[in-house]
Structure formats: C-alpha cells, structure tokens
Design a protein around this motif. Structure first.
Motif, PDB file in Angstrom:
ATOM      1  N   ASN A 137       0.931  -1.353   0.166  1.00 19.46           N
ATOM      2  CA  ASN A 137       0.235  -0.060   0.369  1.00 19.46           C
ATOM      3  C   ASN A 137       0.384   0.844  -0.070  1.00 19.46           C
ATOM      4  N   PRO A 138       0.762   1.796  -0.849  1.00 13.17           N
ATOM      5  CA  PRO A 138       1.665   2.810  -0.910  1.00 13.17           C
ATOM      6  C   PRO A 138       1.691   4.383   0.442  1.00 13.17           C
ATOM      7  N   ALA A 139       0.546   3.686   1.481  1.00  7.16           N
ATOM      8  CA  ALA A 139       0.461   4.859   2.045  1.00  7.16           C
ATOM      9  C   ALA A 139       1.121   4.073   3.417  1.00  7.16           C
ATOM     10  N   SER A 140       1.905   3.216   2.768  1.00  4.44           N
ATOM     11  CA  SER A 140       2.214   2.541   4.251  1.00  4.44           C
ATOM     12  C   SER A 140       3.529   2.503   5.151  1.00  4.44           C
ATOM     13  N   ARG A 141       3.966   2.470   5.924  1.00  3.19           N
ATOM     14  CA  ARG A 141       5.143   2.514   6.927  1.00  3.19           C
ATOM     15  C   ARG A 141       5.434   1.153   6.938  1.00  3.19           C
ATOM     16  N   THR A 142       7.332   1.324   7.010  1.00  2.00           N
ATOM     17  CA  THR A 142       7.750  -0.031   7.260  1.00  2.00           C
ATOM     18  C   THR A 142       8.666   0.396   7.997  1.00  2.00           C
ATOM     19  N   VAL A 143       8.926   0.660   9.168  1.00  2.00           N
ATOM     20  CA  VAL A 143       9.825   0.767  10.461  1.00  2.00           C
ATOM     21  C   VAL A 143      10.621  -0.204  11.350  1.00  2.00           C
ATOM     22  N   PRO A 144      12.344  -0.234  10.231  1.00  2.00           N
ATOM     23  CA  PRO A 144      13.073  -1.032  10.397  1.00  2.00           C
ATOM     24  C   PRO A 144      13.967  -1.152  12.200  1.00  2.00           C
ATOM     25  N   LEU A 145      13.392  -2.122  12.910  1.00  6.19           N
ATOM     26  CA  LEU A 145      13.557  -2.617  14.696  1.00  6.19           C
ATOM     27  C   LEU A 145      14.681  -2.597  14.617  1.00  6.19           C
ATOM     28  N   ILE A 146      15.224  -1.972  15.338  1.00  8.96           N
ATOM     29  CA  ILE A 146      17.041  -1.294  15.796  1.00  8.96           C
ATOM     30  C   ILE A 146      17.324  -2.695  16.586  1.00  8.96           C
ATOM     31  N   TYR A 161       2.811  -0.576   8.998  1.00  9.70           N
ATOM     32  CA  TYR A 161       1.561  -0.373   9.270  1.00  9.70           C
ATOM     33  C   TYR A 161       0.899   1.076   8.128  1.00  9.70           C
ATOM     34  N   ILE A 162      -0.385   0.725   7.776  1.00 14.10           N
ATOM     35  CA  ILE A 162      -0.833   1.845   7.437  1.00 14.10           C
ATOM     36  C   ILE A 162      -1.489   2.869   8.050  1.00 14.10           C
ATOM     37  N   PRO A 163      -1.501   4.325   7.656  1.00 13.12           N
ATOM     38  CA  PRO A 163      -1.574   4.892   9.481  1.00 13.12           C
ATOM     39  C   PRO A 163      -3.049   5.476   8.958  1.00 13.12           C
ATOM     40  N   GLY A 164      -3.161   4.933  10.412  1.00  9.62           N
ATOM     41  CA  GLY A 164      -5.212   4.786   9.718  1.00  9.62           C
ATOM     42  C   GLY A 164      -5.801   3.301   9.848  1.00  9.62           C
ATOM     43  N   HIS A 165      -5.358   2.964  10.023  1.00  9.20           N
ATOM     44  CA  HIS A 165      -5.711   1.107   9.581  1.00  9.20           C
ATOM     45  C   HIS A 165      -5.402   0.835  11.998  1.00  9.20           C
ATOM     46  N   ARG A 166      -6.035   0.047  12.071  1.00 14.99           N
ATOM     47  CA  ARG A 166      -5.760  -0.776  13.316  1.00 14.99           C
ATOM     48  C   ARG A 166      -5.180  -1.411  12.956  1.00 14.99           C
ATOM     49  N   ARG A 167      -4.068  -1.855  12.536  1.00 11.54           N
ATOM     50  CA  ARG A 167      -3.542  -2.970  12.706  1.00 11.54           C
ATOM     51  C   ARG A 167      -2.160  -2.661  12.328  1.00 11.54           C
ATOM     52  N   LEU A 168      -1.442  -3.029  13.068  1.00  9.89           N
ATOM     53  CA  LEU A 168       0.413  -2.450  13.575  1.00  9.89           C
ATOM     54  C   LEU A 168       1.510  -4.740  13.217  1.00  9.89           C
ATOM     55  N   TYR A 169       2.039  -4.645  11.753  1.00 10.94           N
ATOM     56  CA  TYR A 169       2.832  -6.335  11.761  1.00 10.94           C
ATOM     57  C   TYR A 169       4.013  -6.283  12.167  1.00 10.94           C
ATOM     58  N   VAL A 239      15.273  -6.629  22.966  1.00 10.41           N
ATOM     59  CA  VAL A 239      15.724  -6.709  22.273  1.00 10.41           C
ATOM     60  C   VAL A 239      16.019  -6.417  20.453  1.00 10.41           C
ATOM     61  N   VAL A 240      15.039  -6.062  20.487  1.00 11.63           N
ATOM     62  CA  VAL A 240      14.729  -4.489  19.248  1.00 11.63           C
ATOM     63  C   VAL A 240      14.250  -3.955  19.492  1.00 11.63           C
ATOM     64  N   THR A 241      13.637  -2.445  19.055  1.00 13.97           N
ATOM     65  CA  THR A 241      12.887  -1.522  19.799  1.00 13.97           C
ATOM     66  C   THR A 241      13.240  -0.678  17.803  1.00 13.97           C
ATOM     67  N   ALA A 242      12.059  -0.173  18.428  1.00 16.69           N
ATOM     68  CA  ALA A 242      11.619   1.853  17.280  1.00 16.69           C
ATOM     69  C   ALA A 242      10.978   2.519  17.523  1.00 16.69           C
ATOM     70  N   GLN A 243      10.629   3.894  17.348  1.00 16.45           N
ATOM     71  CA  GLN A 243      10.238   4.551  17.061  1.00 16.45           C
ATOM     72  C   GLN A 243       9.168   4.775  16.706  1.00 16.45           C
ATOM     73  N   LEU A 244       7.699   5.060  16.657  1.00 16.02           N
ATOM     74  CA  LEU A 244       6.745   4.450  15.673  1.00 16.02           C
ATOM     75  C   LEU A 244       6.398   6.481  14.843  1.00 16.02           C
TER      76      LEU A 244
END
Lengths: 244, 183
Positions: A137-146, A161-169, A239-244
């Motif tokens: 989805n063009p609006a999606s964001r993918t964040v690598p975890l450190i 995740y896609i902003p506005g959608h209630r799903r985080l993978y 183990v891993v972390t990220a700023q959302l």
C-alpha cells in the motif's frame, strides 16, 4: 500506591474479562503494575480472576463441530507431516518474493526465508497475503527495528502499518529463545507500556505478529525476552526496538 | 491419559495422536463457545481452527504451573472470539439472539471428561448466584465482548456502576466456584 484497592480490583476484573479498550488497558496495566508491587492480595487475585474467566467459558454448552473441520484443521497444522509444495504455493511464494522485494528493499533476508517457508501452511499464505497488502500500500510505513545488544546479531525485524488502520505487523527473523522464555511485544506512549502479547518464532526463526491497534497512538515499540506466559511489565532484556 | 504438558509438547511436534486427542477434548467446547459468542456456525468453525493453530504455534509458551490446560485453551479461544467481535464495528447482536437451542454434547471422544463436566456445572451454578444486574453485566462483557463503557451504555447505567457490577460478579463467581471446589 497511586490507586485505591477497590479501583485496582475493578481494573483487574475488567482486564480478566478483556472489558477494557486499548486506551483503558494502557492505563490499567501501568496502574496495576504499580499497585501489585505492594499488594499481595491483588497479586493473588490476578491469577484467580483470570482462572475464573477461563472457567466461565464452560458455561457455554459444547456443540459438535462439523465433521469436515477436523480434516481442515489437520491440513492447517500439518500434523500428518510435511507435504510437497503445491503449484499454488509456489505461485504464492513467487508473488511474495517479487512484491516484497519491490516494496521493501530492506527485507531481503526475511524474504529469502519466506519463499522457502511459505510452502505448506495455508495460514502462512494468508498471513503473507495480509502483509503484502500492507507493505504494498503506497501509504504504508515500514520501520526497521533496531537490534539491542542483547538481541544478538541474527535478529532482523521490521514493523509495518498503514496509518489509520488498526493493524500493526511485526515480521522478520529472531533466534529461538532459550527454553522457558518467550518474546513479548510492548507498545509505549510517554513511558507507559502496553503489553501487546507474546510470541515465538517458528521453527526456522520466522516471525509474523499481528497486533490489533492503531500504532499512531504509541511512540515506541519494544520486544523483550520474558518468562513463558509473559510478564505484566517489561522485565527482560530488550531485543529489538523502534520509534514509531 | 497423557499428562497435559506432554500432550502439548507432542502437539507442538505435530504428533497426529496428540492433535486428535486435543481436538476430541476441546473442539466441541471451543465450537460451543463460538456459537454463544459469535452467534453463527461459520465463525464458530473459524474460531475452532484459529484456536488450534494458535495453540500449536504457541505451544512452547504453555506452562502447566501457571494454569490447567483447560484454562489455557479456553482463554486462547475466548481472546480470539473477542478479537472477532471487536472487528464487527457495525454489528448490534443481542445476547438473546445468540442463545441457540441447546444441543447434546458431542458423542464421540473423551472430551466430556468428568472433571470438565463437573467444572462446567459449577460455573453454571455460580452464575445462578448473581443478581440480574451483575449477570447481565458479566454476560455482556464476557460473551458479548463488550467493554465496561459499552456495558454501561447498553444497560443504561453509569460506567462506574458497570465496573462495580463486573468486579462484584467476578469476585462472587470466584468465591462460589472456590467454595464448590472445597465441597
């Protein structure tokens, strides 16, 4: 102690019944964690209320499931052993590979595993399709975890995740934890942590975790190692972390 | 009968007899819970499937010291059912609609173990000790997957009252079922 005993017991009861919405649960988890440190009675009550909540399921009368369901389930979990890769599976694997490579360049290692592992489990195919739909989805964001130092060099996890959608993978690769330990996901806002559940990678270390929440409500994502069954608050090594 | 922990380990290892044993023991229970909570057979079937897949994937997390296998399985099933319920944003299903005619327990297999049947009877007796208000709040939260705020709205009561009713109901159940166990 920030809350009185009765208020915490109301939270414990509501939490045992899953009768809290996401925001309430964030607040309740923090308040309960603070209260439990100094209250033996509430600590004991926590497990007791959850056990009662499970027993309540027995009030529902058992019903005979359709005969075909057992066969469907057996296929799903492959209890009869590995089977050969089918043509549709190969097709799915190919689509997975091409779409993901195009969409998320940083996922090469995960993708290589995925094309191999997607062969048999229908559930995995469904998960993969869900993930593809998200990352493509063009609006999606993918964040690598450190990777935190304790996580070791083999951890490679991203969040999408896609902003506005209630799903985080969460997806990628994590080493198998030591016996009796599980990975636990935490979402945090202003330093208050919300328990988003525990998981184990599959036998090859692949991770697929779906969290039903709006990720924009949180500023941090954290995965820790915790005792089996999970912890009420982060206690184990990050183990891993990220700023959302 | 296998020890529960051994059964779960064997299930995680794709042992067909372990899978069959768990299915016989819990499929009817989970399907029945799905019918009550979700109100239709199709989604109840999905609930059975999702529950067993989740149990299989998380078998390594099962710790018998933290609770019985019954508790673990039913908590997983109910949690998944709630996820389904909360995805139905527009649905306004009432509890009365979900109370389908009772059907005899499945004939096959040993799932109607005496211990579980006894626990089910104790749970039903304990529910009968609640006041109508407490029972309604508990049923809406438990089988309807409603939050405290939604219970308050549906019952036309302040949210504080809803929370208190849920808490009191659960504590009374714990006492009643504990007393029954001691008898």
């Amino acid at each position: 102690m920030s809350l009185d005993h009765e208020a915490v017991q109301e939270m414990l009861a509501a939490r045992a019944l899953h009768a809290l919405d996401d925001a309430e649960r964030v607040e309740a988890d923090a308040a309960i964690a603070a209260h439990l440190r100094g209250c033996d009675e509430c600590r004991e009550a926590t497990e007791g209320l959850e056990a009662v909540a499970a027993d309540l399921a027995l009030v529902a009368p058992p019903r005979r499931p359709p005969r075909l369901l057992e066969g469907r389930l057996r296929r799903e979990i492959r209890v009869r052993g590995p089977r050969r890769r089918s043509v549709p599976d190969r097709w799915v694997a190919g689509v997975v590979a091409s779409v993901l490579v195009a969409a998320v360049a940083g996922l090469a290692i995960w993708n290589a595993h995925l094309t191999d592992r997607v062969t048999t489990a229908e559930q995995r195919s469904a998960n993969t399709a869900e993930l593809i739909a998200t990352v493509s989805n063009p609006a999606s964001r993918t964040v690598p975890l450190i990777t935190a130092p304790a996580g070791g060099p083999r951890a490679q996890v991203s969040a999408a995740y896609i902003p506005g959608h209630r799903r985080l993978y969460l997806f990628g690769y994590l080493p198998e934890p030591s016996p009796g330990r599980v990975y636990e996901v935490w979402l945090a806002r202003n330093g208050v942590y919300w328990d988003a559940g525990t998981f184990l990678p599959d036998e090859r270390g692949l991770v697929f975790v779906r969290i039903v929440t709006d990720p924009r409500r949180f500023d941090t994502l954290l995965v820790t190692l915790e005792p089996a069954g999970g912890a009420p608050a982060p206690t184990g090594p990050a183990v891993v972390t990220a700023q959302l | 009968m296998r020890e529960d922990a051994e059964l779960v380990r064997a299930f995680a290892g794709r042992d067909p007899s372990a899978a069959a044993s768990l299915y016989d023991r819990y499929a009817g229970r989970v399907f029945g819970l799905g019918i009550v909570m979700l109100g239709n057979a199709t989604q109840a079937e999905d609930l059975v499937q999702d529950t067993f897949v989740k149990l299989w994937r998380s078998a390594g997390a099962y710790d018998p010291a933290r609770g019985s296998l019954d508790t673990w399985v039913l908590l997983v099933a109910r949690s998944l059912a709630i996820d389904t319920l909360r995805r139905r944003v527009l649905e306004r299903r009432t509890l009365s609609r979900s109370e389908e005619p009772l059907e005899a327990p499945p004939e096959h297999g040993p799932e109607a173990r005496a211990e579980t049947a006894d626990l089910a009877e104790r749970a039903r007796r304990a529910m009968a000790t609640l006041t109508p208000g407490q029972r309604a709040a508990l049923e809406l939260a438990y089988f309807g997957g409603k939050t405290s705020a939604e219970v308050a709205e549906l019952e036309g009561i302040p949210i504080g009252t809803a929370k208190t009713r849920i808490r009191t109901a659960l504590l009374r159940l714990r006492e009643a079922m504990g007393a029954d166990r001691a008898m």
